[in-house]
Design an enzyme around this catalytic site. Structure first.
Site, short mmCIF file in Angstrom:
data_model
loop_
_atom_site.label_atom_id
_atom_site.label_comp_id
_atom_site.label_asym_id
_atom_site.label_seq_id
_atom_site.Cartn_x
_atom_site.Cartn_y
_atom_site.Cartn_z
CG MET A 151 -7.81 13.66 -5.16
SD MET A 151 -7.14 13.52 -3.50
CE MET A 151 -5.59 12.67 -4.03
CD GLU A 152 -7.42 17.06 -10.11
OE1 GLU A 152 -7.91 16.10 -10.75
OE2 GLU A 152 -7.98 17.23 -8.83
CG ASP A 162 15.45 14.59 -8.86
OD1 ASP A 162 16.16 13.79 -8.30
OD2 ASP A 162 15.48 15.09 -9.89
CB CYS A 164 -8.27 11.05 -9.99
SG CYS A 164 -7.82 11.34 -8.42
CG HIS A 165 -13.79 11.79 -12.32
ND1 HIS A 165 -14.04 11.65 -11.01
CD2 HIS A 165 -14.94 11.08 -12.92
CE1 HIS A 165 -14.99 11.00 -10.72
NE2 HIS A 165 -15.41 10.33 -11.89
#
Length: 166
Positions: free
Chosen positions: A115-116, A130, A79-80
């Protein structure tokens, strides 16, 4: 005739590579990702009433999702590095025990922010898991996907997945 699809992160010799986006036009790009977490009634009630011992679950998950979206390039090797101009993580109850998460990302640049957005959703969901796992180890993270993207050469995409389009 339809152009053949090729993996952009593999060169002619079959080796992994980072795509060169230096010649691509800078455009406004947005992406929205979705995911959900299924939980028991006790956990859902605790989240809604903010009575869980670990604190305000959704606020912690929101910050975790935003931080993760900003660091996607550190997590996914090809990824950039992107300068996000906007990142929002929002929650809504799909049912009494299913919490949905949306992550919107935005930038102006030569490559997209899908992707972000996906990373933001996943980390928000994992943070919820969690913080609540002591009360419900059977929580289930499901239906993580890209809902919408705009900008760039490929144009506007809207998912037809009826499970996630709200």
């Amino acid at each position: 005739m339809k152009e053949s699809l090729q993996f952009t992160h593999i060169n002619d010799q079959g080796k992994a590579r980072m795509v060169d986006v230096s010649k691509k036009e800078e455009t406004e790009r947005t992406a929205v990702a979705y995911g959900e977490i299924h939980m028991n009634k006790e956990v859902a009630t605790g989240i809604k009433n903010q009575t869980l011992k670990k604190g305000e679950v959704l606020q912690v998950a929101r910050i975790a999702g935003i931080m993760a979206a900003k660091k996607t390039f550190e997590l996914i090797p090809l990824c950039h590095v992107l300068a996000l101009t906007k990142c929002e993580v929002d929650f809504s109850w799909k049912t009494n025990q299913i919490l949905s998460v949306h992550c919107l990302t935005k930038t102006v640049g030569p490559t997209g922010v899908e992707m972000e957005a996906l990373t933001g959703v996943n980390i928000a969901l994992l943070t919820i898991y969690d913080m609540c796992k002591a009360m419900d180890r059977e929580m289930n993270i499901m239906n993580v996907c890209l809902v919408e993207k705009s900008g760039g050469k490929s144009g506007h995409f809207i998912s037809t997945n009826t499970e996630v389009v709200e």
